[in-house]
Design a protein around this motif. Structure first.
Motif, PDB file in Angstrom:
ATOM      1  N   ASN A 147      -6.164   8.508   1.116  1.00 12.23           N
ATOM      2  CA  ASN A 147      -6.965   7.589   1.922  1.00 12.23           C
ATOM      3  C   ASN A 147      -6.460   7.650   3.349  1.00 12.23           C
ATOM      4  O   ASN A 147      -5.249   7.753   3.585  1.00 12.23           O
ATOM      5  N   SER A 148      -7.385   7.576   4.305  1.00 12.20           N
ATOM      6  CA  SER A 148      -6.979   7.609   5.704  1.00 12.20           C
ATOM      7  C   SER A 148      -7.684   6.509   6.486  1.00 12.20           C
ATOM      8  O   SER A 148      -8.763   6.043   6.110  1.00 12.20           O
ATOM      9  N   ALA A 149      -7.044   6.102   7.577  1.00 15.55           N
ATOM     10  CA  ALA A 149      -7.538   5.012   8.413  1.00 15.55           C
ATOM     11  C   ALA A 149      -7.186   5.285   9.864  1.00 15.55           C
ATOM     12  O   ALA A 149      -6.310   6.101  10.158  1.00 15.55           O
ATOM     13  N   ASP A 150      -7.857   4.564  10.772  1.00 12.66           N
ATOM     14  CA  ASP A 150      -7.526   4.677  12.197  1.00 12.66           C
ATOM     15  C   ASP A 150      -6.140   4.126  12.473  1.00 12.66           C
ATOM     16  O   ASP A 150      -5.406   4.668  13.283  1.00 12.66           O
ATOM     17  N   GLU A 151      -5.801   3.027  11.825  1.00 12.46           N
ATOM     18  CA  GLU A 151      -4.510   2.379  12.036  1.00 12.46           C
ATOM     19  C   GLU A 151      -3.794   2.245  10.701  1.00 12.46           C
ATOM     20  O   GLU A 151      -3.774   1.184  10.086  1.00 12.46           O
ATOM     21  N   ALA A 152      -3.192   3.337  10.272  1.00  6.47           N
ATOM     22  CA  ALA A 152      -2.546   3.362   8.956  1.00  6.47           C
ATOM     23  C   ALA A 152      -1.341   2.433   8.880  1.00  6.47           C
ATOM     24  O   ALA A 152      -0.961   2.004   7.800  1.00  6.47           O
ATOM     25  N   ASN A 153      -0.738   2.118  10.013  1.00 10.40           N
ATOM     26  CA  ASN A 153       0.428   1.241  10.018  1.00 10.40           C
ATOM     27  C   ASN A 153       0.062  -0.237   9.999  1.00 10.40           C
ATOM     28  O   ASN A 153       0.951  -1.092   9.966  1.00 10.40           O
ATOM     29  N   ALA A 155      -1.118  -3.892   8.662  1.00  8.55           N
ATOM     30  CA  ALA A 155      -0.743  -4.596   7.426  1.00  8.55           C
ATOM     31  C   ALA A 155      -1.732  -4.300   6.307  1.00  8.55           C
ATOM     32  O   ALA A 155      -1.344  -4.115   5.158  1.00  8.55           O
ATOM     33  N   SER A 156      -3.011  -4.243   6.635  1.00  7.03           N
ATOM     34  CA  SER A 156      -4.068  -3.899   5.669  1.00  7.03           C
ATOM     35  C   SER A 156      -4.968  -2.850   6.302  1.00  7.03           C
ATOM     36  O   SER A 156      -5.991  -3.182   6.907  1.00  7.03           O
ATOM     37  N   PRO A 157      -4.590  -1.576   6.196  1.00  4.94           N
ATOM     38  CA  PRO A 157      -5.394  -0.530   6.852  1.00  4.94           C
ATOM     39  C   PRO A 157      -6.827  -0.499   6.313  1.00  4.94           C
ATOM     40  O   PRO A 157      -7.049  -0.671   5.119  1.00  4.94           O
ATOM     41  N   VAL A 158      -7.775  -0.291   7.216  1.00  6.57           N
ATOM     42  CA  VAL A 158      -9.178  -0.173   6.844  1.00  6.57           C
ATOM     43  C   VAL A 158      -9.461   1.304   6.573  1.00  6.57           C
ATOM     44  O   VAL A 158      -9.343   2.140   7.469  1.00  6.57           O
ATOM     45  N   THR A 159      -9.808   1.605   5.345  1.00  8.04           N
ATOM     46  CA  THR A 159     -10.044   3.000   4.944  1.00  8.04           C
ATOM     47  C   THR A 159     -11.344   3.504   5.559  1.00  8.04           C
ATOM     48  O   THR A 159     -12.404   2.924   5.343  1.00  8.04           O
ATOM     49  N   ASN A 160     -11.242   4.581   6.336  1.00 10.28           N
ATOM     50  CA  ASN A 160     -12.429   5.252   6.872  1.00 10.28           C
ATOM     51  C   ASN A 160     -12.875   6.381   5.947  1.00 10.28           C
ATOM     52  O   ASN A 160     -14.061   6.618   5.790  1.00 10.28           O
ATOM     53  N   PHE A 161     -11.891   7.093   5.397  1.00  8.70           N
ATOM     54  CA  PHE A 161     -12.195   8.239   4.544  1.00  8.70           C
ATOM     55  C   PHE A 161     -11.370   8.157   3.268  1.00  8.70           C
ATOM     56  O   PHE A 161     -10.153   7.975   3.312  1.00  8.70           O
ATOM     57  N   THR A 162     -12.053   8.303   2.154  1.00  6.85           N
ATOM     58  CA  THR A 162     -11.408   8.422   0.858  1.00  6.85           C
ATOM     59  C   THR A 162     -11.659   9.845   0.376  1.00  6.85           C
ATOM     60  O   THR A 162     -12.817  10.251   0.228  1.00  6.85           O
ATOM     61  N   THR A 163     -10.603  10.592   0.188  1.00 15.33           N
ATOM     62  CA  THR A 163     -10.710  11.979  -0.253  1.00 15.33           C
ATOM     63  C   THR A 163     -10.213  12.048  -1.696  1.00 15.33           C
ATOM     64  O   THR A 163      -9.078  11.677  -1.978  1.00 15.33           O
ATOM     65  N   THR A 164     -11.101  12.485  -2.603  1.00 17.02           N
ATOM     66  CA  THR A 164     -10.796  12.517  -4.030  1.00 17.02           C
ATOM     67  C   THR A 164     -11.111  13.894  -4.601  1.00 17.02           C
ATOM     68  O   THR A 164     -11.730  14.730  -3.943  1.00 17.02           O
ATOM     69  N   GLU A 165     -10.671  14.105  -5.834  1.00 17.83           N
ATOM     70  CA  GLU A 165     -10.964  15.336  -6.588  1.00 17.83           C
ATOM     71  C   GLU A 165     -10.612  16.602  -5.803  1.00 17.83           C
ATOM     72  O   GLU A 165     -11.265  17.627  -5.928  1.00 17.83           O
ATOM     73  N   GLY A 166      -9.562  16.516  -4.989  1.00 25.32           N
ATOM     74  CA  GLY A 166      -9.141  17.664  -4.206  1.00 25.32           C
ATOM     75  C   GLY A 166      -8.423  18.697  -5.065  1.00 25.32           C
ATOM     76  O   GLY A 166      -7.643  18.349  -5.945  1.00 25.32           O
TER      77      GLY A 166
END
Length: 175
Positions: A147-153, A155-166
């Motif tokens: 999972n990735s976010a603009d502000e990963a640090n 307290a509760s990062p907002v997920t922009n991209f969920t990458t699965t089944e890689g």
């Protein structure tokens, strides 16, 4: 009539050979990396169209300590790109957790680059699972999600991209 039978048998023989099924259990993809990004399936190779690892360009991921697996959608400077840096000490069968990048070269890491928007993506959770390593042929296979976010640090990062089944299947240390 003999000529007709000869041609008929020859045609039947050729047709049977040409239609033989491949019962091979090797379902190797022609792509070095596959993944679903926000539910959309992508098939990728590196920017040169191969399954060879690339040398790293970052000081904190030196090639002597990491291998870089790059999956590109759209080629050089194209759309999306996934970079997996596997620490050579992690180049064994097993699962390696992902967390917020520390930029100190102490652990394996995954990045998603999306050149189609202005957002900077930081991975904050996920894992890399190495399922096969051949140190003679210099190949590595495995799976990943993150999972990735603009502000990963945050307290509760907002997920922009969920990458699965890689999945990945690469050759490394190619001369």
């Amino acid at each position: 009539m003999k000529i007709f039978n000869y041609f008929s048998l020859s045609f039947l023989f050729i047709a049977l050979i040409g239609c033989s099924s491949d019962n091979s259990s090797d379902n190797t993809s022609q792509y070095a990396m596959t993944a679903k990004i926000n539910g959309v399936y992508y098939e990728m190779n590196n920017v040169f169209g191969t399954n060879e690892s690339n040398t790293t360009i970052w000081d904190y991921y030196p090639s002597s300590e990491f291998i870089r697996l790059q999956g590109s959608i759209g080629g050089l400077g194209g759309g999306k790109e996934i970079n997996i840096w596997i620490k050579r000490t992690d180049l064994v069968i097993g699962t390696h957790p992902l967390s917020v990048e520390t930029y100190d070269g102490t652990k394996s890491h995954v990045d998603l680059i999306d050149n189609t928007n202005a957002e900077y993506e930081d991975t904050f959770s996920g894992s890399i699972s190495i399922t096969a390593v051949n140190t003679t042929d210099k190949t590595v296979k495995g799976t990943f999600y993150f999972n990735s976010a603009d502000e990963a640090n945050a307290a509760s990062p907002v997920t922009n991209f969920t990458t699965t089944e890689g999945t990945f299947n690469y050759r490394y240390d190619v001369d």
